[in-house]
Design a protein around this motif. Sequence first.
Motif, PDB file in Angstrom:
ATOM      1  N   ALA A  68      44.037  33.000 -43.655  1.00  0.00           N
ATOM      2  CA  ALA A  68      44.080  34.233 -42.854  1.00  0.00           C
ATOM      3  C   ALA A  68      42.969  34.198 -41.803  1.00  0.00           C
ATOM      4  CB  ALA A  68      43.903  35.449 -43.758  1.00  0.00           C
ATOM      5  N   ALA A  69      41.825  33.612 -42.160  1.00  0.00           N
ATOM      6  CA  ALA A  69      40.716  33.516 -41.197  1.00  0.00           C
ATOM      7  C   ALA A  69      41.088  32.592 -40.038  1.00  0.00           C
ATOM      8  CB  ALA A  69      39.457  33.011 -41.893  1.00  0.00           C
ATOM      9  N   LEU A  70      41.848  31.541 -40.357  1.00  0.00           N
ATOM     10  CA  LEU A  70      42.294  30.619 -39.291  1.00  0.00           C
ATOM     11  C   LEU A  70      43.204  31.362 -38.307  1.00  0.00           C
ATOM     12  CD1 LEU A  70      42.484  27.649 -38.203  1.00  0.00           C
ATOM     13  CD2 LEU A  70      44.532  27.421 -39.598  1.00  0.00           C
ATOM     14  N   ARG A  71      44.114  32.163 -38.859  1.00  0.00           N
ATOM     15  CA  ARG A  71      45.001  32.943 -37.977  1.00  0.00           C
ATOM     16  C   ARG A  71      44.180  33.937 -37.140  1.00  0.00           C
ATOM     17  NH1 ARG A  71      50.257  31.934 -39.829  1.00  0.00           N
ATOM     18  NH2 ARG A  71      50.237  31.122 -41.950  1.00  0.00           N
ATOM     19  N   LYS A  72      43.142  34.502 -37.778  1.00  0.00           N
ATOM     20  CA  LYS A  72      42.325  35.508 -37.088  1.00  0.00           C
ATOM     21  C   LYS A  72      41.569  34.916 -35.890  1.00  0.00           C
ATOM     22  CE  LYS A  72      38.856  39.079 -38.010  1.00  0.00           C
ATOM     23  NZ  LYS A  72      37.970  39.679 -38.982  1.00  0.00           N
ATOM     24  N   ILE A  73      41.072  33.681 -36.033  1.00  0.00           N
ATOM     25  CA  ILE A  73      40.242  33.150 -34.923  1.00  0.00           C
ATOM     26  C   ILE A  73      41.052  32.889 -33.671  1.00  0.00           C
ATOM     27  CG2 ILE A  73      38.290  32.147 -36.211  1.00  0.00           C
ATOM     28  CD1 ILE A  73      39.838  29.394 -35.737  1.00  0.00           C
ATOM     29  N   PHE A  74      42.378  32.712 -33.839  1.00  0.00           N
ATOM     30  CA  PHE A  74      43.180  32.488 -32.636  1.00  0.00           C
ATOM     31  C   PHE A  74      43.257  33.747 -31.767  1.00  0.00           C
ATOM     32  CE2 PHE A  74      45.149  28.877 -35.168  1.00  0.00           C
ATOM     33  CZ  PHE A  74      44.466  27.899 -34.447  1.00  0.00           C
ATOM     34  N   GLU A  75      42.844  34.891 -32.329  1.00  0.00           N
ATOM     35  CA  GLU A  75      42.745  36.127 -31.533  1.00  0.00           C
ATOM     36  C   GLU A  75      41.339  36.263 -30.940  1.00  0.00           C
ATOM     37  OE1 GLU A  75      45.620  37.646 -31.381  1.00  0.00           O
ATOM     38  OE2 GLU A  75      46.351  36.242 -32.918  1.00  0.00           O
ATOM     39  N   MET A  76      40.466  35.316 -31.254  1.00  0.00           N
ATOM     40  CA  MET A  76      39.075  35.381 -30.770  1.00  0.00           C
ATOM     41  C   MET A  76      38.804  34.222 -29.813  1.00  0.00           C
ATOM     42  SD  MET A  76      37.374  35.906 -34.531  1.00  0.00           S
ATOM     43  CE  MET A  76      35.650  36.171 -34.128  1.00  0.00           C
ATOM     44  N   LYS A  77      37.780  34.408 -28.974  1.00  0.00           N
ATOM     45  CA  LYS A  77      37.345  33.293 -28.130  1.00  0.00           C
ATOM     46  C   LYS A  77      36.390  32.423 -28.951  1.00  0.00           C
ATOM     47  CE  LYS A  77      37.706  35.648 -23.746  1.00  0.00           C
ATOM     48  NZ  LYS A  77      37.104  36.821 -23.149  1.00  0.00           N
ATOM     49  N   PRO A  78      36.303  31.116 -28.654  1.00  0.00           N
ATOM     50  CA  PRO A  78      35.397  30.250 -29.420  1.00  0.00           C
ATOM     51  C   PRO A  78      33.974  30.800 -29.501  1.00  0.00           C
ATOM     52  CG  PRO A  78      36.816  28.903 -28.070  1.00  0.00           C
ATOM     53  CD  PRO A  78      37.120  30.326 -27.702  1.00  0.00           C
ATOM     54  N   ASP A  79      33.460  31.339 -28.400  1.00  0.00           N
ATOM     55  CA  ASP A  79      32.091  31.876 -28.406  1.00  0.00           C
ATOM     56  C   ASP A  79      31.942  33.067 -29.350  1.00  0.00           C
ATOM     57  OD1 ASP A  79      30.896  30.061 -26.855  1.00  0.00           O
ATOM     58  OD2 ASP A  79      30.994  31.211 -24.977  1.00  0.00           O
ATOM     59  N   GLU A  80      33.018  33.845 -29.462  1.00  0.00           N
ATOM     60  CA  GLU A  80      32.976  35.005 -30.378  1.00  0.00           C
ATOM     61  C   GLU A  80      32.868  34.528 -31.828  1.00  0.00           C
ATOM     62  OE1 GLU A  80      35.553  38.257 -27.779  1.00  0.00           O
ATOM     63  OE2 GLU A  80      36.590  37.001 -29.239  1.00  0.00           O
ATOM     64  N   VAL A  81      33.517  33.396 -32.123  1.00  0.00           N
ATOM     65  CA  VAL A  81      33.439  32.841 -33.477  1.00  0.00           C
ATOM     66  C   VAL A  81      31.995  32.409 -33.751  1.00  0.00           C
ATOM     67  CG1 VAL A  81      34.261  31.021 -35.030  1.00  0.00           C
ATOM     68  CG2 VAL A  81      35.853  32.072 -33.401  1.00  0.00           C
ATOM     69  N   ILE A  82      31.408  31.730 -32.782  1.00  0.00           N
ATOM     70  CA  ILE A  82      30.015  31.279 -32.963  1.00  0.00           C
ATOM     71  C   ILE A  82      29.084  32.483 -33.117  1.00  0.00           C
ATOM     72  CG2 ILE A  82      28.065  30.042 -31.875  1.00  0.00           C
ATOM     73  CD1 ILE A  82      30.057  28.106 -30.660  1.00  0.00           C
ATOM     74  N   ASP A  83      29.325  33.532 -32.333  1.00  0.00           N
ATOM     75  CA  ASP A  83      28.484  34.737 -32.437  1.00  0.00           C
ATOM     76  C   ASP A  83      28.575  35.367 -33.820  1.00  0.00           C
ATOM     77  OD1 ASP A  83      27.492  34.524 -29.924  1.00  0.00           O
ATOM     78  OD2 ASP A  83      28.920  35.925 -29.005  1.00  0.00           O
ATOM     79  N   GLU A  84      29.790  35.358 -34.389  1.00  0.00           N
ATOM     80  CA  GLU A  84      29.981  35.931 -35.724  1.00  0.00           C
ATOM     81  C   GLU A  84      29.184  35.133 -36.763  1.00  0.00           C
ATOM     82  OE1 GLU A  84      31.928  38.727 -35.280  1.00  0.00           O
ATOM     83  OE2 GLU A  84      31.181  39.230 -37.266  1.00  0.00           O
ATOM     84  N   VAL A  85      29.196  33.807 -36.605  1.00  0.00           N
ATOM     85  CA  VAL A  85      28.445  32.947 -37.544  1.00  0.00           C
ATOM     86  C   VAL A  85      26.941  33.178 -37.361  1.00  0.00           C
ATOM     87  CG1 VAL A  85      27.971  30.565 -38.260  1.00  0.00           C
ATOM     88  CG2 VAL A  85      30.296  31.226 -37.629  1.00  0.00           C
ATOM     89  N   LYS A  86      26.521  33.361 -36.102  1.00  0.00           N
ATOM     90  CA  LYS A  86      25.096  33.669 -35.848  1.00  0.00           C
ATOM     91  C   LYS A  86      24.717  34.986 -36.518  1.00  0.00           C
ATOM     92  CE  LYS A  86      23.986  31.369 -31.482  1.00  0.00           C
ATOM     93  NZ  LYS A  86      23.900  31.552 -30.035  1.00  0.00           N
ATOM     94  N   LYS A  87      25.608  35.970 -36.349  1.00  0.00           N
ATOM     95  CA  LYS A  87      25.355  37.303 -36.906  1.00  0.00           C
ATOM     96  C   LYS A  87      25.231  37.247 -38.430  1.00  0.00           C
ATOM     97  CE  LYS A  87      28.038  40.285 -34.679  1.00  0.00           C
ATOM     98  NZ  LYS A  87      29.261  41.113 -34.549  1.00  0.00           N
ATOM     99  N   SER A  88      25.965  36.328 -39.049  1.00  0.00           N
ATOM    100  CA  SER A  88      25.962  36.243 -40.519  1.00  0.00           C
ATOM    101  C   SER A  88      24.615  35.764 -41.058  1.00  0.00           C
ATOM    102  CB  SER A  88      27.052  35.280 -40.988  1.00  0.00           C
ATOM    103  OG  SER A  88      26.652  33.935 -40.751  1.00  0.00           O
ATOM    104  N   GLY A  89      23.863  35.059 -40.225  1.00  0.00           N
ATOM    105  CA  GLY A  89      22.576  34.515 -40.671  1.00  0.00           C
ATOM    106  C   GLY A  89      22.722  33.291 -41.557  1.00  0.00           C
ATOM    107  N   LEU A  90      23.934  32.730 -41.636  1.00  0.00           N
ATOM    108  CA  LEU A  90      24.176  31.570 -42.503  1.00  0.00           C
ATOM    109  C   LEU A  90      23.246  30.409 -42.147  1.00  0.00           C
ATOM    110  CD1 LEU A  90      26.006  29.996 -44.593  1.00  0.00           C
ATOM    111  CD2 LEU A  90      27.467  29.400 -42.644  1.00  0.00           C
ATOM    112  N   ARG A  91      22.642  29.846 -43.188  1.00  0.00           N
ATOM    113  CA  ARG A  91      21.805  28.655 -43.011  1.00  0.00           C
ATOM    114  C   ARG A  91      22.453  27.495 -43.748  1.00  0.00           C
ATOM    115  NH1 ARG A  91      16.457  29.114 -41.531  1.00  0.00           N
ATOM    116  NH2 ARG A  91      15.765  31.194 -40.975  1.00  0.00           N
ATOM    117  N   GLY A  92      22.230  26.293 -43.244  1.00  0.00           N
ATOM    118  CA  GLY A  92      22.849  25.096 -43.816  1.00  0.00           C
ATOM    119  C   GLY A  92      22.479  24.918 -45.282  1.00  0.00           C
ATOM    120  N   ARG A  93      23.452  24.480 -46.068  1.00  0.00           N
ATOM    121  CA  ARG A  93      23.251  24.350 -47.517  1.00  0.00           C
ATOM    122  C   ARG A  93      22.918  22.907 -47.940  1.00  0.00           C
ATOM    123  NH1 ARG A  93      22.891  29.574 -47.130  1.00  0.00           N
ATOM    124  NH2 ARG A  93      24.531  30.863 -48.029  1.00  0.00           N
ATOM    125  N   GLY A  94      22.669  22.052 -46.962  1.00  0.00           N
ATOM    126  CA  GLY A  94      22.434  20.650 -47.309  1.00  0.00           C
ATOM    127  C   GLY A  94      20.995  20.321 -47.667  1.00  0.00           C
ATOM    128  N   GLY A  95      20.068  21.207 -47.330  1.00  0.00           N
ATOM    129  CA  GLY A  95      18.670  20.935 -47.654  1.00  0.00           C
ATOM    130  C   GLY A  95      17.696  21.485 -46.631  1.00  0.00           C
TER     131      GLY A  95
END
Lengths: 432, 154
Positions: A29-56
Amino acid sequence: MSESTIKILLPEILNLHRLEIYQQHNGYAALRKIFEMKPDEVIDEVKKSGLRGRGGAAFPTGLKWSFMPKSNEKPKYLCANGDEGEPGTFKDRQIFEFNPHLFIEGCLIASYAMGINATYVYIRGEYKKWIDILQQAIDEAYDKNYIGKNILGKNYSTDIYIHRGAGAYICGEESSLMNSIEGERGYPRVKPPFPAQSGLWGNPTNVNNIETLSCIPSIILNGGEWFSKIGDSRHPGTILFGISGHVNKPGVYELPTSVLLTDLIYKFSGGIKDGKKLKAVIPGGSSVPWLLSDELDGVRMDLESLKAAGSAIGTGGVIVLDEDTDVLKVLKRLVHFYHHESCGQCTPCREGCGWMEKILERFLNGNGTMSDVDLLLDVANNIEGNTVCALGDAAAWPVQSVIKKFRNEFEKRARKEPIQRQPVKAPHVVEV
Amino acid sequence: MLTEENLKKVETLKGRYPNTKSLTLPALWMAQEQFGWVSEAFMKYISVLLNIPYNHVYGVASFYTMYNKKPVGKFHIQVCTNISCQLLGSEKLVAHLCKKLDVSKGEISKDGNFTISEVECLGSCGTAPAMQINNDYFENLTLEKIDDIISKLK
């Protein structure tokens, strides 16, 4: 819903690895949702989430994505890092086994956001079973046109391929990983240039951990703000904590960041095996500094709290040592690992790890001297910061921290005194 | 020397990478899965097949520990002795296996069936101690469990 019951990565749903079950639970469902968004909007959402890499390294993911150039002059690649070679770490294989489509969906969203042409999923060679499970999921996703040409009828195409490693720990380091995909020895590259400028075959490349990419679909579906409120605000979300060693219930626990380390050990993992006492904890995979049992009060499993305690979150792989553990023996095994896995490119790491192993061997054979303790520390200090990649640091940090915290055990061995491992009261202390 | 099926796979893989050098690791895996190990003759064959220098193929094969540079037994038993497995007694398991199968570490048993290797972290720390036999993982091991697993190998 209490925070500790939020399961983003490994929800308790039977057969979730099968596409039809995954779809029944909002899958793709998230894949379908991003097609309604611009690529930059997707990146902004990830920035907003505060997600940090889980590799170390725990680098902010949205920021890392934004480093990728916008132009499409050159092909762009995503490397999904599933090398998972850090001792104490066994989380990515749970995602491959129980929720592979979540990871695939994460790759597809990342690809759309950065204009990626192909994803190479680098998986450690030993994980043949999990490679087969993931490949089956990828094949299913190709059949449903979630991956491939003109995905879901949109003007966007991307591919996902698996590349199998062959037993080199260093290939978990992003530039070694890229060399390995290119068919080379896994030697780390000097940075800069960083992968976003010049990565795979000289093209812009983004490298993300498997768990990091698997966080993405829930961020898109529920919003970055929702994610940012789980756990610690400076390091939000849930993490797959892997607990091993001397605990009653070792395993992988998905919990919000900022869970107390003592809760992780005593509440979730059932406490120390055989009713023994805790001696030390390695909180984030084998390379991070150790913490003593009396240093754990109030320590939470997030970037800032562990940093303040003098250690690091690393991969979230917690290794627990009971009171009877011979720390020198464990340290020698760890140093052997880093010596074995050093790629050999930098002299301080290649020679220093072997030297440290020899000194520790002397102690275990009863031939270590008092001056050997300082020599060992000196060698570790001369490796740290003097190598192309962080493998040298990863070998030096445990040595430095064990000498700092267990110097008496080195000195007792040097004096050939028996080591009293059971804590006893000092005779001069009078109880009131 | 590669089977028809593997040669077809090579052709498919060529479409996934911009050059044939990137096929070095996958081609070495095909060799190992077909023959159990990677011989120098096979490395020369791969270098011709992929049109890359032999010394490159040799350099790559020798760098990665999972490529067997000499033959192994029918069952390659790889026991993890890294930290989490060490804490739960993996050293005893290695000694038990060597004694039970009458073979030294890294050697092939007289009947050609077994090779025992000590390996670095298998990523099974939560289910330690662990070992891998060919492509299969065996976890939460005890001496009794090992005896049972070995008795079922054919």
